[in-house]
Design a protein around this motif. Structure first.
Motif, mmCIF file in Angstrom:
data_model
loop_
_atom_site.group_PDB
_atom_site.id
_atom_site.type_symbol
_atom_site.label_atom_id
_atom_site.label_comp_id
_atom_site.label_asym_id
_atom_site.label_seq_id
_atom_site.Cartn_x
_atom_site.Cartn_y
_atom_site.Cartn_z
ATOM 1 N N SER A 50 22.687 41.510 36.209
ATOM 2 C CA SER A 50 23.575 40.758 35.344
ATOM 3 C C SER A 50 24.795 40.194 36.068
ATOM 4 C CB SER A 50 24.037 41.628 34.174
ATOM 5 O OG SER A 50 24.824 42.694 34.659
ATOM 6 N N ALA A 51 25.221 40.818 37.137
ATOM 7 C CA ALA A 51 26.414 40.354 37.831
ATOM 8 C C ALA A 51 26.015 39.596 39.088
ATOM 9 C CB ALA A 51 27.303 41.529 38.203
ATOM 10 N N SER A 52 26.612 38.441 39.261
ATOM 11 C CA SER A 52 26.334 37.673 40.465
ATOM 12 C C SER A 52 27.145 38.241 41.619
ATOM 13 C CB SER A 52 26.698 36.207 40.247
ATOM 14 O OG SER A 52 28.101 36.071 40.133
ATOM 15 N N PHE A 53 26.794 37.796 42.803
ATOM 16 C CA PHE A 53 27.534 38.251 43.980
ATOM 17 C C PHE A 53 29.000 37.846 43.882
ATOM 18 C CE2 PHE A 53 29.253 37.457 48.200
ATOM 19 C CZ PHE A 53 29.122 38.712 48.754
ATOM 20 N N ALA A 54 29.238 36.634 43.404
ATOM 21 C CA ALA A 54 30.621 36.144 43.294
ATOM 22 C C ALA A 54 31.433 37.018 42.343
ATOM 23 C CB ALA A 54 30.633 34.697 42.819
ATOM 24 N N THR A 55 30.831 37.410 41.227
ATOM 25 C CA THR A 55 31.534 38.259 40.268
ATOM 26 C C THR A 55 31.825 39.629 40.863
ATOM 27 O OG1 THR A 55 30.411 37.128 38.457
ATOM 28 C CG2 THR A 55 31.419 39.246 37.951
ATOM 29 N N THR A 56 30.840 40.188 41.544
ATOM 30 C CA THR A 56 31.019 41.490 42.177
ATOM 31 C C THR A 56 32.110 41.436 43.230
ATOM 32 O OG1 THR A 56 28.686 41.966 41.808
ATOM 33 C CG2 THR A 56 29.832 43.344 43.408
ATOM 34 N N PHE A 57 32.079 40.388 44.046
ATOM 35 C CA PHE A 57 33.084 40.251 45.094
ATOM 36 C C PHE A 57 34.470 40.011 44.500
ATOM 37 C CE2 PHE A 57 34.998 38.124 48.864
ATOM 38 C CZ PHE A 57 34.822 39.163 49.743
ATOM 39 N N GLN A 58 34.539 39.237 43.432
ATOM 40 C CA GLN A 58 35.824 38.992 42.774
ATOM 41 C C GLN A 58 36.389 40.297 42.201
ATOM 42 O OE1 GLN A 58 35.675 36.247 39.487
ATOM 43 N NE2 GLN A 58 37.851 35.809 39.628
ATOM 44 N N ASN A 59 35.537 41.127 41.614
ATOM 45 C CA ASN A 59 35.996 42.422 41.094
ATOM 46 C C ASN A 59 36.526 43.308 42.217
ATOM 47 O OD1 ASN A 59 35.334 41.685 38.496
ATOM 48 N ND2 ASN A 59 33.347 42.702 38.539
ATOM 49 N N ALA A 60 35.837 43.297 43.353
ATOM 50 C CA ALA A 60 36.299 44.085 44.492
ATOM 51 C C ALA A 60 37.660 43.585 44.975
ATOM 52 C CB ALA A 60 35.281 44.037 45.620
ATOM 53 N N LEU A 61 37.827 42.279 45.030
ATOM 54 C CA LEU A 61 39.121 41.716 45.444
ATOM 55 C C LEU A 61 40.230 42.079 44.461
ATOM 56 C CD1 LEU A 61 38.128 38.178 46.755
ATOM 57 C CD2 LEU A 61 38.814 40.165 48.091
ATOM 58 N N GLN A 62 39.900 42.105 43.178
ATOM 59 C CA GLN A 62 40.899 42.492 42.185
ATOM 60 C C GLN A 62 41.307 43.951 42.355
ATOM 61 O OE1 GLN A 62 39.058 41.417 38.468
ATOM 62 N NE2 GLN A 62 39.789 39.298 38.582
ATOM 63 N N GLN A 63 40.350 44.810 42.702
ATOM 64 C CA GLN A 63 40.676 46.213 42.936
ATOM 65 C C GLN A 63 41.589 46.361 44.157
ATOM 66 O OE1 GLN A 63 36.872 48.121 43.230
ATOM 67 N NE2 GLN A 63 36.674 48.372 41.013
ATOM 68 N N VAL A 64 41.306 45.607 45.205
ATOM 69 C CA VAL A 64 42.158 45.640 46.400
ATOM 70 C C VAL A 64 43.549 45.142 46.048
ATOM 71 C CG1 VAL A 64 42.505 44.648 48.693
ATOM 72 C CG2 VAL A 64 40.246 45.459 48.027
ATOM 73 N N ASN A 65 43.620 44.068 45.258
ATOM 74 C CA ASN A 65 44.911 43.535 44.851
ATOM 75 C C ASN A 65 45.699 44.548 44.023
ATOM 76 O OD1 ASN A 65 46.910 41.464 44.620
ATOM 77 N ND2 ASN A 65 46.161 41.062 42.547
ATOM 78 N N THR A 66 45.004 45.262 43.148
ATOM 79 C CA THR A 66 45.656 46.289 42.332
ATOM 80 C C THR A 66 46.229 47.394 43.214
ATOM 81 O OG1 THR A 66 44.187 45.817 40.481
ATOM 82 C CG2 THR A 66 45.305 47.948 40.472
ATOM 83 N N LEU A 67 45.459 47.827 44.219
ATOM 84 C CA LEU A 67 45.964 48.846 45.141
ATOM 85 C C LEU A 67 47.185 48.348 45.900
ATOM 86 C CD1 LEU A 67 42.718 50.413 46.649
ATOM 87 C CD2 LEU A 67 44.439 51.551 45.265
ATOM 88 N N GLN A 68 47.167 47.087 46.316
ATOM 89 C CA GLN A 68 48.304 46.506 47.025
ATOM 90 C C GLN A 68 49.544 46.477 46.124
ATOM 91 O OE1 GLN A 68 48.569 45.303 50.254
ATOM 92 N NE2 GLN A 68 46.498 45.985 50.713
ATOM 93 N N GLU A 69 49.347 46.093 44.864
ATOM 94 C CA GLU A 69 50.477 46.050 43.931
ATOM 95 C C GLU A 69 51.041 47.440 43.672
ATOM 96 O OE1 GLU A 69 48.811 44.015 40.583
ATOM 97 O OE2 GLU A 69 49.091 42.038 41.499
ATOM 98 N N GLN A 70 50.164 48.439 43.502
ATOM 99 C CA GLN A 70 50.622 49.810 43.282
ATOM 100 C C GLN A 70 51.397 50.314 44.492
ATOM 101 O OE1 GLN A 70 46.996 51.890 42.421
ATOM 102 N NE2 GLN A 70 46.978 51.280 40.262
#
Length: 122
Positions: A50-70
């Motif tokens: 159900s999830a494309s590679f782009a969606t999966t990669f975007q979610n991973a980038l959002q998690q990295v961004n969240t860690l950076q913000e924290q």
């Protein structure tokens, strides 16, 4: 206190390796004929098709961004004197750094694969 931080990092590393192995195994074996299509087959709690590679990669980038913000919030709180736990601040900095470096390595591998594909003779 450093050993606790190292244990946390090692636990995260092991979780990533286990998930990677599970996804690799799921990709190499055929989906059992249980009435489910590949769109509804589930691998480690994630729909396999159900999830494309782009969606999966975007979610991973959002998690990295969240860690950076924290990490930024924790560092600023320490600099203002609102918290005195330097170990947790350093741990957050290391987590953010490791996640960023891992993302950077994935990006480099993707670019390398893209260049290899574009240089293939047709």
């Amino acid at each position: 206190m450093t050993s606790v931080g190292a244990a946390d990092v090692m636990a995260i590393r092991n979780a990533v390796l286990q998930r990677n192995a599970a996804l690799r195994d799921a990709a190499t074996r055929p989906v059992a004929n249980t009435g489910q299509t590949t769109d509804t087959a589930r691998v480690d709690g994630v729909a396999a098709g159900s999830a494309s590679f782009a969606t999966t990669f975007q979610n991973a980038l959002q998690q990295v961004n969240t860690l950076q913000e924290q990490e930024d919030v924790a560092t600023e709180a320490y600099e203002r004197g609102e918290t005195t736990d330097i170990a947790s601040v350093v741990l957050m900095q290391q987590r953010a750094s490791i996640s960023f470096e891992a993302t950077l390595q994935v990006r480099n591998k993707l670019l390398s694969a893209y260049k290899d594909i574009m240089n293939m003779p047709v």
